[in-house]
Write an enzyme that holds these catalytic residues in place. Sequence first.
Site, PDB file in Angstrom:
ATOM      1  CB  ALA A 164      -8.991  11.956   1.976  1.00 29.27           C
TER       2      ALA A 164
ATOM      3  CG  ASN B 196      -3.760   8.870  -0.627  1.00 28.70           C
ATOM      4  OD1 ASN B 196      -2.776   8.278  -0.208  1.00 28.70           O
ATOM      5  ND2 ASN B 196      -5.009   8.493  -0.324  1.00 28.70           N
TER       6      ASN B 196
ATOM      7  CB  SER C  99       4.240   2.356  -4.154  1.00 34.50           C
ATOM      8  OG  SER C  99       4.627   1.080  -3.679  1.00 34.50           O
TER       9      SER C  99
ATOM     10  CE1 TYR D 193      -0.588   0.131  -5.678  1.00 32.51           C
ATOM     11  CE2 TYR D 193       1.693  -0.507  -5.289  1.00 32.51           C
ATOM     12  CZ  TYR D 193       0.565   0.195  -4.909  1.00 32.51           C
ATOM     13  OH  TYR D 193       0.578   0.961  -3.764  1.00 32.51           O
TER      14      TYR D 193
ATOM     15  CE  LYS E 263       0.902   3.710  -5.986  1.00 34.61           C
ATOM     16  NZ  LYS E 263       0.026   4.878  -5.719  1.00 34.61           N
TER      17      LYS E 263
END
Length: 271
Positions: free
Chosen positions: A13, A89, A166, A179, A183
């Site tokens: 964050a 996140n 994503s 990636y 995801k």
Amino acid sequence: MKLAQRTALVTGAGSGIGRAIALCFAREGAAVAVNDIRRDRAEAVAQEIRALGRETLTLPADVSDSVEVRAIFEQLTAQWQRLDILVNNAGIVELEPSRQQRLIQAHMERLAGSGAPAPLAISQSITDMEWRRTLAVHLDGTFYCTREALKLMEAQRYGKIINMASVAGLTGLAGAAAYSAAKAGIIGLTKAIAREAIHCGVYVNAIAPGFIDTPMLAEMDAEMKRLIALQAPIGRFGTPEEVAAVALHLASDDSSYTVGQVLSPNGGFYM
Ligand code: NAP
């Protein structure tokens, strides 16, 4: 306010989408704990939350390390006793310039219809370290935080877990195999745990954003950005606040019949 009396933890964050979510939740009344691998960034966002008049905690840790994750959950539990909302996140991306150039060139050659294409030679050049680090931060990190959160949330019979996937995990992206795999793994994890945890009132869902203008994409080639924006019918990148609005929906009781879903704010990039 949609999150009055709620406590939340947002990982990664200190920047971009995570920061926007943390500030959005604080504006909606939640106490928000800020995790980031970088202590200074987490502290800066915690300061912004305090300025909004909300309680906060700074919990720096590497989410890919289960010992560090356990430690921040112990700290959080000691301070707040409960956790209502977890946003997984934290994330990283590899944007190697020569790989981007090869993708752009291949795209241009296809448009021009010129000759036999040269090999992209991208996935064959992924190192063990790049592969493992990508999977570790995204997939292990999401699992480790979820495991700790479930201990609190199942016992308290309430919780909202929001996992940042994503469009890469939905459709696969050329030049981003690790990636995309990470995801897609997060989407599978979301659905499996959603089926278990709803028995105790714990909701698990995912967000799969399209391309969002954040520091993560600062190293992206300008030409690549233009080509990507053109692939989304809306014709532009999204903003972190547009993703935070979806996270707020999933974190609040507005989403009381939403279980194991993947919401994708992507400007039409993927339908
Ligand atoms: P960002 O601006 O780079 O923010 C991510 C934050 O997470 C950074 O402060 C980063 O620190 C931190 N972080 C990295 N590894 C960590 C770890 N092991 N433990 C704790 N914190 C860690 O990126 P963003 O664009 O907001 O991305 C947030 C999430 O959205 C990611 O999961 C990303 O994959 C996902 N997402 C982004 C987009 C996009 O287009 N931006 C699209 C779809 C999905 P460092 O900067 O030091 O690494």
